[in-house]
Design a protein around this motif. Sequence first.
Motif, PDB file in Angstrom:
ATOM      1  N   TYR A 117     -30.403 -24.398 -16.426  1.00 25.25           N
ATOM      2  CA  TYR A 117     -30.634 -23.077 -15.632  1.00 25.25           C
ATOM      3  C   TYR A 117     -30.463 -22.118 -16.494  1.00 25.25           C
ATOM      4  N   GLU A 177     -27.584 -26.168   5.054  1.00 26.46           N
ATOM      5  CA  GLU A 177     -27.837 -25.641   4.475  1.00 26.46           C
ATOM      6  C   GLU A 177     -27.745 -26.453   2.760  1.00 26.46           C
ATOM      7  N   THR A 190     -27.339 -13.274  -5.334  1.00 27.49           N
ATOM      8  CA  THR A 190     -28.602 -12.783  -6.105  1.00 27.49           C
ATOM      9  C   THR A 190     -29.534 -13.975  -5.695  1.00 27.49           C
ATOM     10  N   ALA A 191     -30.595 -13.830  -5.536  1.00 22.46           N
ATOM     11  CA  ALA A 191     -31.557 -14.911  -5.470  1.00 22.46           C
ATOM     12  C   ALA A 191     -31.573 -16.177  -4.841  1.00 22.46           C
ATOM     13  N   ARG A 207     -34.080 -12.415 -17.922  1.00 27.98           N
ATOM     14  CA  ARG A 207     -32.883 -12.337 -17.262  1.00 27.98           C
ATOM     15  C   ARG A 207     -31.874 -12.097 -18.172  1.00 27.98           C
ATOM     16  N   ASP A 244     -21.093 -21.593  -3.738  1.00 30.60           N
ATOM     17  CA  ASP A 244     -22.510 -22.578  -4.001  1.00 30.60           C
ATOM     18  C   ASP A 244     -22.195 -23.881  -2.845  1.00 30.60           C
ATOM     19  N   GLY A 296     -23.937 -18.149  -2.944  1.00 30.20           N
ATOM     20  CA  GLY A 296     -24.760 -18.710  -4.064  1.00 30.20           C
ATOM     21  C   GLY A 296     -24.598 -18.053  -5.468  1.00 30.20           C
ATOM     22  N   TYR A 344     -32.127 -27.289  -6.486  1.00 27.79           N
ATOM     23  CA  TYR A 344     -30.513 -26.609  -7.418  1.00 27.79           C
ATOM     24  C   TYR A 344     -29.547 -28.449  -7.718  1.00 27.79           C
ATOM     25  N   GLY A 350     -22.054 -22.247   1.749  1.00 31.64           N
ATOM     26  CA  GLY A 350     -23.232 -21.367   2.409  1.00 31.64           C
ATOM     27  C   GLY A 350     -23.262 -20.193   2.847  1.00 31.64           C
ATOM     28  N   PHE A 351     -24.175 -19.683   2.997  1.00 30.17           N
ATOM     29  CA  PHE A 351     -24.163 -18.957   4.115  1.00 30.17           C
ATOM     30  C   PHE A 351     -23.608 -19.335   5.193  1.00 30.17           C
TER      31      PHE A 351
HETATM   32  C1  LIG Z   1     -32.250 -19.207  -8.426  1.00 32.58           C
HETATM   33  S1  LIG Z   1     -30.287 -19.538  -7.502  1.00 32.58           S
HETATM   34  C2  LIG Z   1     -29.508 -18.044  -8.419  1.00 32.58           C
HETATM   35  C3  LIG Z   1     -28.247 -18.198  -8.456  1.00 32.58           C
HETATM   36  C4  LIG Z   1     -27.046 -17.143  -8.904  1.00 32.58           C
HETATM   37  N1  LIG Z   1     -26.900 -15.787  -7.554  1.00 32.58           N
HETATM   38  C5  LIG Z   1     -28.496 -16.518 -10.056  1.00 32.58           C
HETATM   39  O1  LIG Z   1     -28.860 -14.908  -9.083  1.00 32.58           O
HETATM   40  O2  LIG Z   1     -28.297 -16.630 -10.888  1.00 32.58           O
HETATM   41  C6  LIG Z   1     -30.013 -19.857  -5.438  1.00 32.58           C
HETATM   42  C7  LIG Z   1     -28.747 -20.921  -5.477  1.00 32.58           C
HETATM   43  O3  LIG Z   1     -28.540 -21.039  -4.501  1.00 32.58           O
HETATM   44  C8  LIG Z   1     -27.766 -21.508  -3.976  1.00 32.58           C
HETATM   45  N2  LIG Z   1     -27.535 -21.590  -2.697  1.00 32.58           N
HETATM   46  C9  LIG Z   1     -28.750 -22.258  -2.185  1.00 32.58           C
HETATM   47  N3  LIG Z   1     -29.008 -22.438  -0.090  1.00 32.58           N
HETATM   48  C10 LIG Z   1     -28.207 -21.515  -0.166  1.00 32.58           C
HETATM   49  C11 LIG Z   1     -26.811 -21.393   0.762  1.00 32.58           C
HETATM   50  N4  LIG Z   1     -27.125 -21.567   2.194  1.00 32.58           N
HETATM   51  N5  LIG Z   1     -26.018 -20.890   0.894  1.00 32.58           N
HETATM   52  C12 LIG Z   1     -25.664 -20.771  -0.187  1.00 32.58           C
HETATM   53  N6  LIG Z   1     -26.011 -21.007  -1.723  1.00 32.58           N
HETATM   54  C13 LIG Z   1     -27.124 -20.997  -1.465  1.00 32.58           C
HETATM   55  C14 LIG Z   1     -28.830 -23.042  -5.258  1.00 32.58           C
HETATM   56  O4  LIG Z   1     -27.584 -24.029  -4.955  1.00 32.58           O
HETATM   57  C15 LIG Z   1     -28.857 -21.426  -6.059  1.00 32.58           C
HETATM   58  O5  LIG Z   1     -27.067 -22.547  -6.787  1.00 32.58           O
END
Ligand SMILES: C[S@@+](CC[C@H](N)C(=O)[O-])C[C@H]1O[C@@H](n2cnc3c(N)ncnc32)[C@H](O)[C@@H]1O
Length: 261
Positions: free
Chosen positions: A50, A33, A148-149, A58, A104, A83, A41, A131-132
């Motif tokens: 970002y 991950e 989120t996202a 947003r 993150d 994240g 990112y 991460g997750f």
């Molecule tokens: C679209 S951004 C969203 C950031 C924030 N949550 C927001 O709503 O603005 C996606 C984020 O998820 C992180 N990310 C990607 N894969 C992940 C994982 N497996 N576990 C945790 N974070 C992750 C990326 O590094 C990035 O910072």
Amino acid sequence: MCIMRVREMDIELYRNYFNTLEAGREPGWQYNELKPCGVNYNSALCALWYDMHHGRFRDFQKEGKEIIALLGLDTDQTVIDMGCGTGAFAVHAARHCRKVYAVDVSRAMLRCARRKAKKAKLNNIEFHRGGFLTYEHEAKPADAIVSTAVLHHLPDFWKLTGLRRLARMCKAGGKLYLFDVVFSFNVDEYKSHLDEWVKSTAERIGPAFAAEVKTHVREEYSTFDWVMEGMFERAGFAIEKANYQNDFMVAYLCTRKGESI
Ligand SMILES: C[S@@+](CC[C@H](N)C(=O)[O-])C[C@H]1O[C@@H](n2cnc3c(N)ncnc32)[C@H](O)[C@@H]1O
């Protein structure tokens, strides 16, 4: 031009190599991950850009306020932001609860988040790179989890694994707020739906974000609404509300069921 291209490929190869090392050599089947899929990112430029980029469509303050109200968080409680990105929600939440665990996979995003927390003079946010699939929550199970996202960065098998890990980090009766890009259109009509999504994004937000939408569909792992709903159930969460904002965006509010996972 050609030398530039070769150098870019070299850098990508090294980056993947080090990401693989970082994720641990064994077992060889573990999903990495830490390696970005789709939008990168991990890039410092992407992280710096970002807030401005997402700020075009947003309102981070409003989002934070709504999520806190929905979760009913108070100053005795703890929340994990899985994240956390550049930390907009984590910083907002830190003013309303006892402790925020901001997690993150991207060092670049975490750097921006730390900077934001420092500027706001907040010292109740713990930042963790993970991460997750890799974050270990060593504190007591949290009262709430927000993501989120983010979940669409994992393929489905790993989504469920990640959600089950989240369930173990959340106290029984605790809340999960998860917003993501989830597909709820008729799959036989996917071409027209996806074309329309790209077109309306280009009109509303601009060509750069429309290009990100294309990358999202091609390289990231958004899944179906019915898959998501089944996964929450199997991960030990009961869905309280599912707010399908359109064919692509959904916000779920879930409660962690009492059963042990
Ligand atoms: C679209 S951004 C969203 C950031 C924030 N949550 C927001 O709503 O603005 C996606 C984020 O998820 C992180 N990310 C990607 N894969 C992940 C994982 N497996 N576990 C945790 N974070 C992750 C990326 O590094 C990035 O910072």
